[in-house]
Design a protein around this motif. Structure first.
Motif: not given
Length: 83
Positions: A30, A33, A37, A39-40, A42-44, A50
């Motif tokens: 978190e 991220g 920023n 997606k790898c 911040t999103d699951n 990643s």
């Protein structure tokens, strides 16, 4: 003859080790991220998903490596303060 040791802190450092160190330093994906920023993170997020993304996305990998170098400098500064 002695071999020249690389001055590059990234030399010989594996991407998975860099990522694990960053996740630990920022106490989870978190906060990582928030620093980068993408997606790898911040999103699951997971280490393996990643890594997959970073290995095929040079600009993202560059950001991660730059943040890692920044964190290394921060850690050095923190060490200096403790003495």
């Amino acid at each position: 003859m002695m071999e020249q040791q690389s001055k590059d802190p990234l030399h010989g450092k594996r991407l998975d080790a860099i990522l694990e160190e960053l996740v630990e330093y920022y106490q989870g994906f978190e906060r990582l991220g928030e620093q980068i920023n993408i997606k790898c993170f911040t999103d699951n997020p997971s280490i393996s998903s990643s890594l997959k993304f970073l290995r095929k996305t040079p600009w993202a990998r560059t950001k991660v490596e730059s943040l890692y170098l920044f964190v290394l400098r921060q850690k050095k500064r923190e060490e200096g303060r403790k003495k």
